[in-house]
Design an enzyme around this catalytic site. Sequence first.
Site, PDB file in Angstrom:
ATOM      1  N   SER A  47       0.954  -1.139  -0.141  1.00 40.72           N
ATOM      2  CA  SER A  47      -0.170   0.164  -0.056  1.00 40.72           C
ATOM      3  C   SER A  47       0.905   1.162   0.061  1.00 40.72           C
ATOM      4  O   SER A  47       1.775   1.378   0.847  1.00 40.72           O
ATOM      5  CB  SER A  47      -0.930   0.073   1.236  1.00 40.72           C
ATOM      6  OG  SER A  47      -1.869  -0.855   1.134  1.00 40.72           O
ATOM      7  N   GLY A  73       3.581  -1.253   9.618  1.00 39.03           N
ATOM      8  CA  GLY A  73       3.435   0.109   9.629  1.00 39.03           C
ATOM      9  C   GLY A  73       3.526   0.729   8.173  1.00 39.03           C
ATOM     10  O   GLY A  73       3.834   2.091   8.037  1.00 39.03           O
ATOM     11  N   CYS A 127      -6.235  -1.652   6.715  1.00 38.16           N
ATOM     12  CA  CYS A 127      -5.050  -1.864   7.565  1.00 38.16           C
ATOM     13  C   CYS A 127      -5.498  -1.480   8.869  1.00 38.16           C
ATOM     14  O   CYS A 127      -5.888  -0.385   9.342  1.00 38.16           O
ATOM     15  CB  CYS A 127      -3.787  -1.049   7.061  1.00 38.16           C
ATOM     16  SG  CYS A 127      -2.544  -1.002   8.146  1.00 38.16           S
ATOM     17  N   LYS A 162     -10.625  -2.768  -0.743  1.00 39.40           N
ATOM     18  CA  LYS A 162     -10.206  -4.128   0.062  1.00 39.40           C
ATOM     19  C   LYS A 162     -10.855  -3.542   1.516  1.00 39.40           C
ATOM     20  O   LYS A 162     -10.546  -2.647   2.235  1.00 39.40           O
ATOM     21  CB  LYS A 162      -8.713  -4.036   0.063  1.00 39.40           C
ATOM     22  CG  LYS A 162      -8.045  -5.224   1.196  1.00 39.40           C
ATOM     23  CD  LYS A 162      -6.894  -5.506   0.895  1.00 39.40           C
ATOM     24  CE  LYS A 162      -6.206  -6.512   1.933  1.00 39.40           C
ATOM     25  NZ  LYS A 162      -4.962  -6.492   1.517  1.00 39.40           N
ATOM     26  N   ASN A 189      -8.401  -8.166   5.066  1.00 35.78           N
ATOM     27  CA  ASN A 189      -7.279  -7.733   5.611  1.00 35.78           C
ATOM     28  C   ASN A 189      -7.031  -8.482   6.585  1.00 35.78           C
ATOM     29  O   ASN A 189      -7.774  -9.310   6.931  1.00 35.78           O
ATOM     30  CB  ASN A 189      -7.263  -6.274   5.752  1.00 35.78           C
ATOM     31  CG  ASN A 189      -5.904  -5.857   5.431  1.00 35.78           C
ATOM     32  OD1 ASN A 189      -4.808  -6.018   5.989  1.00 35.78           O
ATOM     33  ND2 ASN A 189      -5.765  -4.495   4.393  1.00 35.78           N
ATOM     34  N   THR A 190      -6.016  -8.244   7.401  1.00 35.39           N
ATOM     35  CA  THR A 190      -5.674  -8.789   8.450  1.00 35.39           C
ATOM     36  C   THR A 190      -6.495  -8.469   9.745  1.00 35.39           C
ATOM     37  O   THR A 190      -7.367  -7.460   9.532  1.00 35.39           O
ATOM     38  CB  THR A 190      -4.074  -8.451   9.000  1.00 35.39           C
ATOM     39  OG1 THR A 190      -4.096  -7.028   9.111  1.00 35.39           O
ATOM     40  CG2 THR A 190      -3.024  -9.164   8.123  1.00 35.39           C
ATOM     41  N   GLY A 240      -7.085 -14.293   2.744  1.00 36.52           N
ATOM     42  CA  GLY A 240      -6.857 -14.572   3.991  1.00 36.52           C
ATOM     43  C   GLY A 240      -6.546 -16.025   4.439  1.00 36.52           C
ATOM     44  O   GLY A 240      -7.622 -16.760   4.192  1.00 36.52           O
TER      45      GLY A 240
HETATM   46  C1  LIG Z   1       3.689  -8.449   6.213  1.00 35.79           C
HETATM   47  C2  LIG Z   1       2.383  -8.069   5.827  1.00 35.79           C
HETATM   48  C3  LIG Z   1       2.320  -6.797   5.440  1.00 35.79           C
HETATM   49  C4  LIG Z   1       0.982  -6.461   4.749  1.00 35.79           C
HETATM   50  N1  LIG Z   1       1.010  -5.199   4.223  1.00 35.79           N
HETATM   51  C5  LIG Z   1      -0.324  -4.908   3.520  1.00 35.79           C
HETATM   52  C6  LIG Z   1      -0.574  -3.626   3.033  1.00 35.79           C
HETATM   53  O1  LIG Z   1       0.373  -2.843   2.835  1.00 35.79           O
HETATM   54  N2  LIG Z   1      -1.527  -3.111   2.281  1.00 35.79           N
HETATM   55  C7  LIG Z   1      -2.723  -4.114   2.574  1.00 35.79           C
HETATM   56  O2  LIG Z   1      -4.022  -3.845   1.854  1.00 35.79           O
HETATM   57  N3  LIG Z   1      -2.513  -5.261   3.205  1.00 35.79           N
HETATM   58  C8  LIG Z   1      -1.493  -5.682   3.849  1.00 35.79           C
HETATM   59  N4  LIG Z   1      -1.283  -6.864   4.430  1.00 35.79           N
HETATM   60  C9  LIG Z   1      -2.358  -7.864   4.636  1.00 35.79           C
HETATM   61  C10 LIG Z   1      -2.623  -8.892   3.522  1.00 35.79           C
HETATM   62  O3  LIG Z   1      -2.578  -8.245   1.988  1.00 35.79           O
HETATM   63  C11 LIG Z   1      -3.633  -9.807   3.214  1.00 35.79           C
HETATM   64  O4  LIG Z   1      -4.826  -9.127   3.351  1.00 35.79           O
HETATM   65  C12 LIG Z   1      -3.496 -10.572   4.924  1.00 35.79           C
HETATM   66  O5  LIG Z   1      -2.228 -11.000   5.232  1.00 35.79           O
HETATM   67  C13 LIG Z   1      -4.550 -11.783   4.620  1.00 35.79           C
HETATM   68  O6  LIG Z   1      -3.927 -12.903   3.699  1.00 35.79           O
HETATM   69  P1  LIG Z   1      -2.954 -14.065   4.262  1.00 35.79           P
HETATM   70  O7  LIG Z   1      -3.657 -14.888   5.170  1.00 35.79           O
HETATM   71  O8  LIG Z   1      -2.576 -14.707   2.727  1.00 35.79           O
HETATM   72  O9  LIG Z   1      -1.622 -13.325   4.423  1.00 35.79           O
HETATM   73  C14 LIG Z   1      -0.103  -7.179   4.828  1.00 35.79           C
HETATM   74  C15 LIG Z   1      -0.004  -8.561   5.553  1.00 35.79           C
HETATM   75  C16 LIG Z   1       1.335  -8.999   5.871  1.00 35.79           C
HETATM   76  C17 LIG Z   1       1.388 -10.356   6.631  1.00 35.79           C
END
Ligand SMILES: Cc1cc2nc3c(=O)[nH]c(=O)nc-3n(C[C@H](O)[C@H](O)[C@H](O)COP(=O)(O)O)c2cc1C
Lengths: 302, 270
Positions: A47, A73, A127, A162, A189-190, A240
Amino acid sequence: MSPDLSTTIGTLRLERPTMLASGILGISLEVFSRIYQSGAGAVVTKSLSKEPWEGYPNPTIVGIKGGYLNAVGLSNPGAPYFAKMISQNKTVPIVVSLVGSIEEDFEFMVRQFEGVHVVAYELNLSCPHVEKVGLEVGDDPSLVTKIVRKVKSMTKVPVISKVGLGTTNYLDTVKAAIDGGTDAITAINTIRAMGIDVETQRPLLSHKIGGLSGPAIKPVAVRCVYEISSKYNIPVIGCGGVSTWEDAVEFILAGASAVQIGSAVGDRWIDVFSEVNDGIANYMKRKGFSKIQEMVGLARNF
Amino acid sequence: MQEISNRSSIRVIEKIIDETPTVRTLVFSDDSLSNVLPGQFAMVWIPGVNELPMSVMVAEEKGKAAFTVRKRGVSSTALYDLQVGSQIGVRGPYGNAFTIKDGKILLVGGGTGLVPLMRLAKFAKPENEVIVLMGSKTKDEVFFEDLANKILAKNKHQVIACTEDGSYGQKGFVTDVMEKLIGETKFDGVYTCGPEIMMHKVVQMANAKNTFVEASLERMMKCGIGMCGSCCMDDVLVCHDGTVFDGRFLSKSQEFGHTHRSKAGILENY
Ligand SMILES: Cc1cc2nc3c(=O)[nH]c(=O)nc-3n(C[C@H](O)[C@H](O)[C@H](O)COP(=O)(O)O)c2cc1C
Ligand SMILES: Cc1cc2nc3c(=O)[nH]c(=O)nc-3n(C[C@H](O)[C@H](O)[C@H](O)COP(=O)(O)OP(=O)(O)OC[C@H]3O[C@@H](n4cnc5c(N)ncnc54)[C@H](O)[C@@H]3O)c2cc1C
Ligand code: FES
């Protein structure tokens, strides 16, 4: 004949249904290109914000049972630098993820990408660990509508919103994004989460609270994709906890037209894209599907 | 208990060795890190401060591992300032390792870049001849000389300290000394770790002689496991695809020896 793995998310056509999730790997075009060649149908950038952000001190990413906690961050080089960096791109399907607090932030950033080859924008409304952006924007439906409308008015490529789990019902955020004209939704997202080290008695992350990703959140994400696609007529990208082809198929049956993969890269490296693609193809052959679209949302029939 | 991958395990510092006025080695018990391949690193959590990548140092006793740290900025100084009994978190080992060659071996290290080279020296077979070049600014900052001699006691070997001000050993940069050596002797393998400008020269010199060369690179690292992207160089992730790369790859790199990335991911010139 092997099944057709191409998919469409509204007007966005991808050769393959697996995408790199935002924030994982690549701040360089060369890395994006490598990930695309290893099987991802598209790559989503970190992002990007108006200005460069350093992010939080380490630890920013820690492994836990069932996945990862992170509070990076939103460290990123800023939209202007990034746009210049990918300006030579001709072949890689790059989805630019943007994060900001107000309409003008997004207006400024989209302008940077004029003339640069990108296939879509993904607005990060979710986020969970940086103030004034991300979830705080997603939690304000009228702001979401305004931001989406603004970005839509500036570009011809699809705009994806998102969403994640904040204090507002995420379905209201989805509705607000649809009102603004969004072409698709990425969910999720997380999820805000925390871990504590019992020996030192300290939070694991320097930011203390971060976002949970990986297999632990998959059932929640599948539920969200199912609810969104049941309630609204909008293409959805599932995100996710995808790490195997079964996970990807589960999301597709719930209503997703494509999936994003993030944390699994940490465990399985970028081979995960072709592994998941091959698994989906075998499943399609076995079940007699010839196109991804034939499977989207089938679980809603019951 | 089930180990969770990529989560820190807490270790207690058992011994501190002062190497120079600015460099210390911290020793702790750790079966897994005590056995790593030469060149591998760990992510080291200094609770309340930061988490930094550190090469795994050799420790003399079985079951012990060590880090050798130079005090520089806030985080490395906090690590340097820890006491016996302090807790740190470690995760790893991460990264690939040096390819071990037989014959005449040259190790070219600058500062704490000597850490992975000391571990590599431990893997040298007794029949190999090993020359170690150790670079530092001045006499006070020379370290690991005795240790290198001890590790290589069974080998035909030479440990050459090089100081920029000439206050000890040979005067000049390690690369000056290397230039002379490589002009006179054919080496079977050259290995380097230290400041990137130094490594760049080492790689160029070895490549010019068609000599096998590997360098262990340092990049901004946040995750250490190929997730965050902060350590990317060209199309590789230094934490995952490296940190060790060979001369052929490095000679084609657009970034090696020229640029590195800031914490925000912006390319900056050396
Ligand atoms: C290290 C890390 C950095 C992330 N940075 C962003 C980000 O910059 N923008 C965003 O929309 N989601 C970010 N996410 C969320 C992921 O894009 C994703 O939505 C989330 O991790 C769930 O998917 P996963 O279980 O496959 O990791 C980040 C996740 C992780 C683990
Ligand atoms: C693979 C690898 C192995 C290393 N091995 C050693 C070793 O054996 N001994 C040793 O003394 N040093 C080693 N380093 C360097 C070490 O990780 C630090 O970069 C160095 O100690 C400077 O830290 P500082 O906190 O003083 O940062 P400063 O140089 O003051 O920089 C300020 C901030 O930048 C961040 N930072 C700087 N460099 C890095 C980095 N590479 N990764 C993540 N964050 C960084 C920190 O958050 C720090 O607070 C290694 C680095 C790498 C990548
Ligand atoms: S340090 Fe995160 S990808 Fe290498």
